[in-house]
Each structure stands twice: as structure tokens, then as C-alpha cells.
Write a protein that holds these residues in place. Structure first.
Motif, PDB file in Angstrom:
ATOM      1  N   LEU A   4     -35.163 -15.506 -27.863  1.00 60.36           N
ATOM      2  CA  LEU A   4     -35.420 -16.467 -27.276  1.00 60.36           C
ATOM      3  C   LEU A   4     -36.868 -16.791 -27.906  1.00 60.36           C
ATOM      4  N   ASN A  95     -29.369 -19.370 -19.516  1.00 61.35           N
ATOM      5  CA  ASN A  95     -29.052 -18.593 -19.241  1.00 61.35           C
ATOM      6  C   ASN A  95     -26.969 -19.441 -19.386  1.00 61.35           C
ATOM      7  N   THR A  97     -25.861 -19.806 -22.644  1.00 56.50           N
ATOM      8  CA  THR A  97     -26.107 -19.576 -24.428  1.00 56.50           C
ATOM      9  C   THR A  97     -24.708 -18.713 -24.886  1.00 56.50           C
ATOM     10  N   GLU A  99     -22.351 -15.623 -26.577  1.00 60.00           N
ATOM     11  CA  GLU A  99     -23.077 -14.635 -26.397  1.00 60.00           C
ATOM     12  C   GLU A  99     -23.002 -14.051 -28.527  1.00 60.00           C
ATOM     13  N   TRP A 151     -26.946 -13.074 -22.570  1.00 56.61           N
ATOM     14  CA  TRP A 151     -27.980 -14.424 -21.954  1.00 56.61           C
ATOM     15  C   TRP A 151     -27.752 -14.954 -20.603  1.00 56.61           C
TER      16      TRP A 151
END
Length: 174
Positions: A4, A95, A97, A99, A151
Motif C-alpha cells: 500500500l 478495504n 481494493t 484481491e 485488503w
């Protein structure tokens, strides 16, 4: 391990229309953004996806970063929730995002960029970057966090801060 990248937009000037949302980058902000793009490319941190505040200065930051990444740059997804987001609001966007994304670049604003990064940094983080990040987050400062969970489950103290980079600054290990 997913990465990230949380980037504060480049230096902005005044808005011609008078609104904060429409503030544009200064020439220094453009150069900072190009330097971040070069640093990402040099470091091998090529984003698979980019989420960007819809504010003009953040959008312009993405343009200059992507110019340096060239053909490998993903199209930025503009998200109005990142403009002046509270830390938990920003984390909620992260969150979402998929996988399949291994490296996510988020371009947003203070104080949320600093607060989310501090919230996510685990005790296993590199000490020097955490201290620098906690003390000051200049324009175009970028945090690089790594973690080993989905995520959607990223929520606090579960990512390792491995670098905090500021264009033009001498940053050991970054």
C-alpha cells in the motif's frame, strides 16, 4: 505480500475559482510529483491500481506521477470519498481494493494520509520511517506499507511500514 502506497498530493497553490477543491499544483508540486513517479519506477513499486481524491491537486499529482511510470501506469480511479476523508473513511475505500491488486497507490490529503498510515503501522515497522512520518508529512510524502492479509481485513497495526519517502530529502533506506 501486497503493498500500500499512501501519497499526499504535491504542493498546491491558490484556486482561481476560490474553492479548495479546485486548487492546482504549483510548479514545485508538479516537480515533486514527477520525482515520486521516478522513485516508484526506480524502486520497482509499480501500482496495479491507483485511487485518487477527485480534488484537482490530487488529480494533477496522479498525472505527473503517471507520466514517469509511462505505459505501466494504471488509470487512476477518482473517488470523491478521499477528498477531506476521515481516517476510517479512507481506510474503508482502501478495504474495497480487489484481491488481484498487489500494489495500490492512494493519492489523498492531510491529515488522513498521516493518520491512516500511523494507524496501520505495526510494531514490526521500520523505526526511522515511522518517526519521520509521525513528525511531519510534507507535500508529496509517500508511505510504503506491506501486509499479509486481504485488503478487506486491513484495519489497524497490521501493516509493516518499510519506507517513508519525501522528494528531495535525504531518506535513509527509502
Amino acid at each position: 505480500m501486497p503493498s500500500l502506497l499512501i501519497l499526499r498530493h504535491g504542493e498546491a497553490g491558490h484556486s482561481f475559482s476560490g474553492g479548495d477543491h479546485s486548487r492546482t499544483l504549483t510548479s514545485r508540486g508538479q516537480e515533486q510529483s514527477r520525482q515520486i513517479g521516478s522513485w516508484l519506477s526506480y524502486s520497482g513499486l509499480l501500482p496495479g491500481a491507483t485511487m485518487c481524491s477527485d480534488a484537482m491537486r490530487a488529480r494533477q499529482t496522479c498525472i505527473w506521477v503517471n507520466e514517469q511510470l509511462g505505459e505501466k501506469a494504471p488509470t487512476a480511479y477518482l473517488d470523491d470519498r478521499l477528498y477531506l476523508a476521515a481516517p476510517h473513511g479512507m481506510l474503508s475505500v482502501i478495504n474495497e481494493t480487489p484481491e488481484a491488486v498487489q500494489t495500490l497507490l492512494v493519492v489523498a490529503h492531510m491529515p488522513a494520509v498521516q493518520e491512516v498510515s500511523m494507524e496501520l503501522a505495526s510494531v514490526h515497522s521500520e523505526e526511522e520511517p515511522v518517526i519521520r512520518m509521525a513528525g511531519s508529512w510534507p507535500t508529496a510524502g509517500i508511505a510504503h506499507l506491506r501486509f499479509d492479509k486481504p485488503w478487506a481485513e486491513l484495519d489497524g497495526r497490521d501493516a509493516r511500514l518499510v519506507a517513508f519517502h519525501v522528494p528531495g530529502a535525504q531518506t535513509p533506506g527509502a
